[in-house]
Design an enzyme around this catalytic site. Structure first.
Site, PDB file in Angstrom:
ATOM      1  CB  SER A 241      -0.952   0.020   1.201  1.00 10.94           C
ATOM      2  OG  SER A 241      -0.245   0.033   2.416  1.00 10.94           O
ATOM      3  CE  LYS A 286      -2.719   1.402   5.277  1.00  7.36           C
ATOM      4  NZ  LYS A 286      -2.611   0.777   3.950  1.00  7.36           N
TER       5      LYS A 286
END
Length: 347
Positions: A241, A286
Site C-alpha cells: 500500500s 491510516k
C-alpha cells in the site's frame, strides 16, 4: 450468615471468577490500529528512505509520508476478549475476524512472508511508475520467487525461472501472468514458457481451485532493469500500500523543485508500473496515523474515497488519487494555488 446469603455469595464469586477467566480467553479477532508513518523523502535510522545512485537528484523539503496499520493478534498470538472489547470501544481502531487477514489455510508466517514479497514488488512497481511518468526507459522480466508446497507448480516451476509467456500471452508484468491463469477453469492446464538458465522451455501446470478461483501456487516477482539504482529502506514494513508514496518520493528527488511546497503530505495506495493507483485496507487507521504525524493533506485512492469520507479526521484534507500523473498535477495545484485539486466525495 444464612444459607441463602452464603449461596448468593458463592454464586456471585463464581460469576465473577468466570467473567475474569473469560475476559482473558483467546478470541479469533485481530485489532487494527494506526501504525507508524515514514517520510519517503526523509531518513530512517540516519539513512535515506529513498537513495538514488547514478542519476542527478535534487533537494526536497516537507514530507511525503507513507502510512501503515499495526495489527495485534493472529493465529500465533491471539488476543483475549478484554483486548477485543477495548478495541470495539476505541473509534480509532478496528476489530475484525481473524480469517479476514489470516486465511484458514495460511499461517501467520505465510502472511508475513507474503507481505514482505508484496513490499518488494511494490517498491519495484513504484520505481517503474516514476520512471514511466518521467519517460525514462527501462526493461522488466517476471521471475519465479517461490512455489507453494503441495500446489501444482511445486516441483515444476523453479525459483529464478523467467516467465516469458503464459499460453502464448506475453508476461508483461505479474498481473498479466495472474490474469492468464485466471482465464482458465480450475482443473484446466496452463502452459508457462520460461527461461531457465540458458534454456527456454514450456512447462505445463494443472490449475486447482482456491476459493473458486484457478491457482497454480506460484509466487512471482517483477524484476526490473533500471538505468540507475533506486534503493528503498523502510525497515519492518510490509504490504503493497505504500506504492504511491514511494513513486512520489522518487519523482520529487529526480526533478527540480519540490512537490510538497514544504507541506506535510501523507497518503496511501498501491501502484501499477503504468501509474494506476489502487485501493488499500485500513483506510480509517491510516488517516488517523497521518493526522497524528502532522499531515494536513491525505492522498486517497479513488476507490477508498467513499469509505474515507465517513471517518475523516478534522483538519485533514482528502485529495483523490486516480493515477500517479493526476496526483502530481494535484500536488502542483496545491503548491501553486492554480489548477484543479480533485477532492474525495461521499458515496
Amino acid at each position: 450468615m444464612s444459607r441463602r446469603a452464603l449461596t448468593l455469595l458463592l454464586a456471585g464469586f463464581l460469576v465473577l471468577a468466570l467473567g475474569v477467566v473469560g475476559a482473558f480467553r483467546p478470541v479469533p479477532y485481530v485489532v487494527l490500529s494506526p501504525g507508524p508513518t515514514e517520510n519517503t523523502i526523509g531518513e530512517v535510522d540516519k539513512k535515506p528512505v529513498i537513495a538514488i545512485n547514478g542519476r542527478q537528484t535534487y533537494p526536497t523539503t516537507g514530507a511525503l509520508s507513507l502510512v501503515t496499520v499495526a495489527y495485534q493478534g493472529g493465529p500465533a498470538a491471539q488476543i483475549d476478549l478484554l483486548t477485543a472489547l477495548r478495541g470495539w470501544i476505541d473509534p480509532t481502531v478496528a476489530v475484525v475476524p481473524q480469517e479476514t487477514i489470516f486465511a484458514p489455510d495460511r499461517t501467520q508466517k505465510d502472511v508475513e512472508e507474503e507481505n514482505t514479497v508484496e513490499m518488494t514488488n511494490s517498491q519495484d512497481s513504484a520505481t517503474a511508475a516514476a520512471l514511466t511518468e518521467l519517460k525514462i526507459p527501462f526493461s522488466m522480466v517476471v521471475t519465479v520467487l517461490s512455489t507453494e508446497k503441495g500446489k501444482p507448480a511445486d516441483g515444476k516451476l523453479q525459483k529464478g525461472d523467467e516467465i516469458n509467456s503464459v499460453d502464448g500471452t506475453p508476461a508483461t508484468d505479474t498481473n498479466a501472468v495472474s490474469n492468464a491463469v485466471k482465464a482458465h477453469k480450475p482443473g484446466e492446464s496452463v502452459t508457462f514458457n520460461v527461461t531457465r538458465g540458458k534454456e527456454r522451455l514450456d512447462v505445463t501446470v494443472q490449475t486447482v481451485s482456491a476459493k473458486g478461483q484457478p491457482q497454480v501456487g506460484v509466487v512471482m516477482q517483477a524484476k526490473y532493469k533500471f538505468p540507475f539504482d533506486v534503493d528503498i529502506n523502510v525497515g519492518d514494513v510490509g504490504g503493497p500500500s505504500a506504492g504511491l508514496m514511494f513513486s512520489l518520493g522518487i519523482l520529487d528527488k529526480l526533478t527540480p523543485g519540490e512537490l510538497t511546497g514544504g507541506k506535510k503530505i501523507a497518503g496511501t495506495g498501491t501502484i501499477q508500473p503504468t501509474g494506476e493507483v489502487g485501493p488499500i485496507g485500513g483506510i480509517q487507521q491510516k488517516m488517523v496515523g497521518a493526522k497524528d504525524s502532522g499531515a494536513t493533506v491525505f492522498l486517497t485512492p479513488a476507490d477508498n474515497c467513499a469509505e474515507a469520507m465517513k471517518a475523516v479526521p478534522e483538519g485533514l484534507r482528502l485529495v483523490k488519487a486516480d493515477t500517479l500523473h493526476d496526483t502530481v498535477l494535484a500536488l502542483d495545484a496545491l503548491r501553486t494555488g492554480k489548477g484543479n485539486v480533485p477532492a474525495c466525495e461521499a458515496g
